[in-house]
Scaffold this motif. Structure first.
Motif, short mmCIF file in Angstrom:
data_model
loop_
_atom_site.label_atom_id
_atom_site.label_comp_id
_atom_site.label_asym_id
_atom_site.label_seq_id
_atom_site.Cartn_x
_atom_site.Cartn_y
_atom_site.Cartn_z
N HIS A 71 105.54 113.33 36.23
CA HIS A 71 105.62 111.92 35.82
C HIS A 71 106.89 111.72 35.00
O HIS A 71 106.95 112.10 33.83
CB HIS A 71 104.38 111.55 34.99
CG HIS A 71 104.32 110.12 34.53
ND1 HIS A 71 103.14 109.39 34.53
CD2 HIS A 71 105.26 109.29 34.03
CE1 HIS A 71 103.37 108.17 34.05
NE2 HIS A 71 104.65 108.08 33.73
N HIS A 73 110.46 108.79 34.53
CA HIS A 73 111.23 107.59 34.91
C HIS A 73 112.70 108.01 34.79
O HIS A 73 113.39 107.61 33.87
CB HIS A 73 110.91 106.44 33.96
CG HIS A 73 109.44 106.12 33.82
ND1 HIS A 73 108.88 104.96 34.30
CD2 HIS A 73 108.41 106.81 33.25
CE1 HIS A 73 107.57 104.94 34.02
NE2 HIS A 73 107.27 106.05 33.38
N TYR A 93 105.13 98.77 19.69
CA TYR A 93 105.71 98.77 21.03
C TYR A 93 105.51 97.41 21.70
O TYR A 93 106.43 96.85 22.29
CB TYR A 93 105.05 99.90 21.84
CG TYR A 93 105.56 100.05 23.25
CD1 TYR A 93 106.77 100.68 23.51
CD2 TYR A 93 104.81 99.58 24.34
CE1 TYR A 93 107.24 100.82 24.81
CE2 TYR A 93 105.26 99.73 25.63
CZ TYR A 93 106.48 100.35 25.87
OH TYR A 93 106.93 100.50 27.16
N ILE A 103 110.82 97.44 28.03
CA ILE A 103 111.17 97.62 29.44
C ILE A 103 112.23 96.59 29.87
O ILE A 103 113.18 96.93 30.58
CB ILE A 103 109.89 97.53 30.31
CG1 ILE A 103 108.97 98.73 30.00
CG2 ILE A 103 110.24 97.48 31.80
CD1 ILE A 103 107.57 98.63 30.60
N HIS A 176 106.03 97.52 37.37
CA HIS A 176 106.09 98.08 36.01
C HIS A 176 105.71 96.96 35.03
O HIS A 176 104.75 97.09 34.27
CB HIS A 176 107.50 98.63 35.76
CG HIS A 176 107.60 99.64 34.67
ND1 HIS A 176 108.78 100.26 34.34
CD2 HIS A 176 106.68 100.15 33.83
CE1 HIS A 176 108.57 101.11 33.33
NE2 HIS A 176 107.30 101.05 33.01
N HIS A 241 99.52 103.89 35.90
CA HIS A 241 99.66 104.00 34.44
C HIS A 241 98.46 103.24 33.87
O HIS A 241 98.41 102.01 34.00
CB HIS A 241 100.92 103.30 33.96
CG HIS A 241 102.20 104.07 34.11
ND1 HIS A 241 102.80 104.31 35.30
CD2 HIS A 241 103.01 104.62 33.16
CE1 HIS A 241 103.93 104.98 35.09
NE2 HIS A 241 104.09 105.19 33.81
N HIS A 264 98.44 108.74 31.56
CA HIS A 264 98.36 108.31 30.14
C HIS A 264 96.97 108.57 29.59
O HIS A 264 96.73 109.56 28.95
CB HIS A 264 98.78 106.84 29.94
CG HIS A 264 100.25 106.65 29.94
ND1 HIS A 264 101.06 107.14 28.95
CD2 HIS A 264 101.07 106.05 30.84
CE1 HIS A 264 102.33 106.83 29.22
NE2 HIS A 264 102.36 106.19 30.36
N ASP A 315 106.81 112.16 31.07
CA ASP A 315 106.98 110.69 31.05
C ASP A 315 108.42 110.32 30.67
O ASP A 315 108.66 109.19 30.22
CB ASP A 315 105.99 110.02 30.08
CG ASP A 315 105.85 108.52 30.32
OD1 ASP A 315 106.21 108.06 31.41
OD2 ASP A 315 105.36 107.82 29.42
N ASN A 317 111.54 108.77 29.71
CA ASN A 317 112.02 107.39 29.86
C ASN A 317 112.69 106.97 28.55
O ASN A 317 112.47 107.62 27.53
CB ASN A 317 110.85 106.46 30.25
CG ASN A 317 109.93 106.14 29.08
OD1 ASN A 317 110.29 105.36 28.18
ND2 ASN A 317 108.75 106.76 29.04
N GLY A 319 112.15 104.53 26.53
CA GLY A 319 111.34 103.83 25.54
C GLY A 319 110.33 104.72 24.85
O GLY A 319 110.49 105.09 23.68
N THR A 320 109.31 105.14 25.60
CA THR A 320 108.18 105.83 24.96
C THR A 320 108.32 107.36 24.97
O THR A 320 107.53 108.02 24.30
CB THR A 320 106.86 105.49 25.69
OG1 THR A 320 106.96 105.94 27.06
CG2 THR A 320 106.59 104.00 25.68
O1 NIG Z 1 105.13 105.42 30.96
N1 NIG Z 1 103.83 102.56 30.11
C1 NIG Z 1 104.71 102.09 30.81
N2 NIG Z 1 105.87 102.61 31.15
C2 NIG Z 1 106.55 103.67 30.46
C3 NIG Z 1 107.36 103.18 29.32
C4 NIG Z 1 108.48 102.36 29.78
C5 NIG Z 1 109.41 101.93 28.72
O2 NIG Z 1 109.04 101.70 27.55
O3 NIG Z 1 110.59 101.83 29.09
C6 NIG Z 1 105.57 104.75 30.05
O4 NIG Z 1 105.26 104.94 28.87
#
Ligand code: NIG
Ligand code: FE
Length: 415
Positions: A71, A73, A93, A103, A176, A241, A264, A315, A317, A319-320
């Motif tokens: 998993h 991104h 968040y 996002i 998404h 997700h 998740h 995961d 990415n 952001g998280t």
């Molecule tokens: O897997 N939860 C949704 N999508 C991503 C986070 C994406 C982002 O914040 O850019 C995740 O945590």
């Protein structure tokens, strides 16, 4: 017939059952031909026909299946360090997302990059991941959210697959979030996904799975049914997700839709756990996202006790989870999710391969499987995840070729 011998501890992960059954063989050897494992067993019993080829010496270290990050991104534009510091100061968040960050911020930065630039960034991350022992990476789109950019992200993954040593499994995550330009007409965006994007993804064979983010502020279970029903009809596998920030009944939805994995699950309910168990859905836990969002971990022990296969992934990415360090995620799976090191390893090999529909070929060291191996500077799995280092992996074999070796092997860590 190349052979890797003098393996102090070989974690084969050969058993399809048992989260903690990693099938250890001590003082072992592995042989392969044309990228496929042909023989596994004790080093002093290597059959003659396997004794002739090049011999690699593991130096009595640990050897695991090549790690599978099921998993990520991987392709995106920009970063979001400012949100990281805002969250430290107390912003949530969800608040940041409502203000147009999150996002949506990454979507703006991703749309600005062409296919080559996206592929170059993702390939650089993939190369760093291979050095950590990772030989296969699931890669989601989802930062384009328009026809052109979603296809561009998936085409960039095709380049990464051609240009790096990592195996790539692409997933379409057009669902998404609803992009800003469709905020007042969600149905039109879902129509675009179902009628235009999914058929084009299918026609160009750009993705194996379709994923939907089910959450307040993202998509509802009914919307997910529509999108994933269309994806399934085109022959794509299903991922979700779910239950990340709230319990939205996502696990039960994943079971209902016959998903390959539900990912998740920090807020999964007891009923959701039962649903995953009876439908045989893999639970993909993402301890780096849990850490960065400072959440309580998903109930991994309850999942395992209910008979659910629990995978562990990054995961990765902006952001998280701005880290692709899968071994660090495994350490967190141990301490926060109360998984043993053996259980965590199984979750990043055999069960991660299962979460990608690839259990028949990846994630285990046994005849017939791909010769994807990680040589780790530790005497066993417990010591590996306990004594955390920036990189404990000293060599990686992918499809039977040594694709990476640490420059200075140096002495083994004191035992
Ligand atoms: O897997 N939860 C949704 N999508 C991503 C986070 C994406 C982002 O914040 O850019 C995740 O945590
Ligand atoms: Fe994710």
């Amino acid at each position: 017939v190349p052979i890797l011998t003098n393996i102090g501890c070989l974690a084969t992960c050969a058993s399809p059952a048992g989260q903690d059954d990693i099938g250890v063989i001590h003082d072992a050897a592995v042989a392969w031909r044309d990228g496929i494992i042909t023989w596994v067993g004790p080093a002093d019993r290597v059959p003659d026909e396997h004794a002739a080829g090049p011999v690699w010496n593991a130096g009595a270290r640990l050897v695991t299946p090549g790690l599978v990050d099921c998993h990520t991104h991987l392709a995106f534009g920009g970063w979001r360090a400012g949100e990281f510091t805002s969250r430290i100061s107390g912003a949530s968040y969800a608040e940041i997302a409502r203000r147009g960050g999150g996002i949506a911020r990454t979507v703006r930065d991703t749309r600005a990059l062409d296919e080559r630039a996206l592929a170059d960034r993702a390939a650089a991350f993939a190369a760093g991941m291979v050095e950590l022992g990772i030989t296969a990476i699931e890669c989601k789109s989802g930062y384009g959210l328009d026809v052109e950019t979603e296809l561009r992200l998936l085409r960039a993954y095709r380049r990464v697959a051609d240009e790096t040593r990592a195996r790539i499994v692409p997933t379409f995550l057009g669902a998404h979030v609803v992009p800003a330009e469709y905020r007042d007409d969600r149905e039109a965006y879902i129509g675009l996904l179902v009628e235009e994007l999914l058929p084009r993804v299918r026609a160009e064979e750009l993705a194996e799975f379709c994923d939907v983010f089910v959450e307040e502020g993202a998509f509802t279970p009914d919307e997910a049914r529509t999108i994933l029903g269309a994806a399934r009809a085109l022959g794509l596998g299903v991922k979700l997700h779910v239950d990340q920030l709230t319990d939205g009944g996502g696990a039960a939805l994943a079971a209902e839709l016959g998903a390959t994995s539900a990912d998740h699950l920090e807020h999964v309910s007891p009923a959701g756990i039962e649903a995953l168990a009876s439908a045989g859905v893999v639970a993909v836990t993402l301890p780096l996202a849990t850490l960065y969002l400072d959440q309580d971990p998903p109930p991994a022990r309850d999942l395992i006790e209910a008979g659910v296969a629990v995978a562990v992934a990054t995961d990765f990415n902006p952001g998280t989870a701005p880290s692709y360090h899968l071994p660090l995620a495994l350490l967190l799976a141990c301490t926060r999710q109360r998984m043993t090191p053996s259980e965590a390893l199984k979750g990043a090999t055999r069960f991660a391969a299962r979460a990608l529909g690839r259990e028949a070929s990846w994630g285990a060291i046994e005849p017939g499987k791909a010769a994807d191996l990680a040589v780790i500077d530790a005497p066993d799995v417990d010591q590996w995840l306990y004594h955390h280092r920036p990189n404990a992996c000293v060599a990686v074999v992918a499809a039977g070729r040594v694709v990476w070796r640490m420059d200075r092997l140096g002495p083994a860590q004191p035992s």
